[in-house]
Structure formats: C-alpha cells, structure tokens
Scaffold this motif. Structure first.
Motif, mmCIF file in Angstrom:
data_model
loop_
_atom_site.group_PDB
_atom_site.id
_atom_site.type_symbol
_atom_site.label_atom_id
_atom_site.label_comp_id
_atom_site.label_asym_id
_atom_site.label_seq_id
_atom_site.Cartn_x
_atom_site.Cartn_y
_atom_site.Cartn_z
ATOM 1 N N ARG A 29 5.556 15.118 -4.245
ATOM 2 C CA ARG A 29 5.237 13.775 -4.715
ATOM 3 C C ARG A 29 6.485 12.903 -4.623
ATOM 4 N N LYS A 30 6.266 11.686 -4.201
ATOM 5 C CA LYS A 30 7.345 10.711 -4.139
ATOM 6 C C LYS A 30 7.080 9.701 -5.244
ATOM 7 N N GLU A 31 8.056 9.557 -6.115
ATOM 8 C CA GLU A 31 7.907 8.670 -7.259
ATOM 9 C C GLU A 31 8.884 7.511 -7.150
ATOM 10 N N CYS A 49 9.167 -8.655 -0.278
ATOM 11 C CA CYS A 49 8.291 -7.633 0.294
ATOM 12 C C CYS A 49 8.934 -6.280 0.052
ATOM 13 N N GLU A 51 8.063 -2.364 0.997
ATOM 14 C CA GLU A 51 7.154 -1.462 1.694
ATOM 15 C C GLU A 51 7.569 -0.017 1.454
ATOM 16 N N ARG A 52 7.142 0.506 0.336
ATOM 17 C CA ARG A 52 7.389 1.909 0.008
ATOM 18 C C ARG A 52 6.116 2.494 -0.566
ATOM 19 N N GLU A 53 5.841 3.716 -0.195
ATOM 20 C CA GLU A 53 4.665 4.388 -0.722
ATOM 21 C C GLU A 53 5.100 5.435 -1.732
ATOM 22 N N TYR A 54 4.398 5.480 -2.832
ATOM 23 C CA TYR A 54 4.648 6.485 -3.863
ATOM 24 C C TYR A 54 3.341 7.214 -4.086
ATOM 25 N N SER A 55 3.323 8.495 -3.735
ATOM 26 C CA SER A 55 2.085 9.253 -3.866
ATOM 27 C C SER A 55 2.375 10.740 -3.710
ATOM 28 N N PHE A 57 1.487 14.341 -1.631
ATOM 29 C CA PHE A 57 1.150 14.709 -0.262
ATOM 30 C C PHE A 57 1.089 16.226 -0.158
#
Length: 85
Positions: A29-31, A49, A51-55, A57
């Motif tokens: 997980r990326k927090e 802006c 643009e980073r995803e936290y989820s 995987f």
C-alpha cells in the motif's frame, strides 16, 4: 531467480510477500506522506495539480521452478523491490 518490481514511495514495511506452491504474491500500500511541520512565518504549501495515487496493490508471479521459501530475501533500493528466490 530475481524478481524486480517498481514500488516508488513504498517502504518495505508496507509490503507483504508470500509464496504458495510456485506463486509469488506481492501486496502493498502506498500512503500519503505526513506533511512536514511548517513554521508560523512560512506560507502554507499549495498545489495547482498533484498527480499521486495512494492505494493498495497486488501482483502475482508464477514460476516454473521449485523455490525454497526459507531462502527468500527481499529489499527495496531506490524504489525498486528486489525479491531473490
């Protein structure tokens, strides 16, 4: 056997690596990072802006050779997870 996976910004403590039969499973997980403390004189940080995803995987890798689970090692170097089987 060496498996390399890009995991930028994910520490080893947020990764779970398991092996069942010949299937290697990598979960993580990326927090969001904790914001750094800002002095009262400094202006608050603002973004136009971001643009980073936290989820969470997961990734499955199926091998063709038998693997001894007792000899698996893993490390993260420069955002690359390296799992040696």
């Amino acid at each position: 056997i060496l498996v390399r996976v890009e995991v930028p910004g994910v520490p080893l403590s947020h990764l779970r690596i398991s092996l069942l039969d010949s299937k290697l499973r990598i979960e993580g997980r990326k927090e969001p990072e904790s914001p750094e403390p800002v002095s009262e004189e400094a202006k608050p940080l603002r973004f136009l802006c971001l643009e980073r995803e936290y989820s969470s995987f997961s990734l499955n890798v199926t091998g063709k050779w038998p693997v001894d689970a007792a000899h698996i090692t893993a490390k993260v170097v420069d955002g690359i997870l390296q799992v040696r089987l």
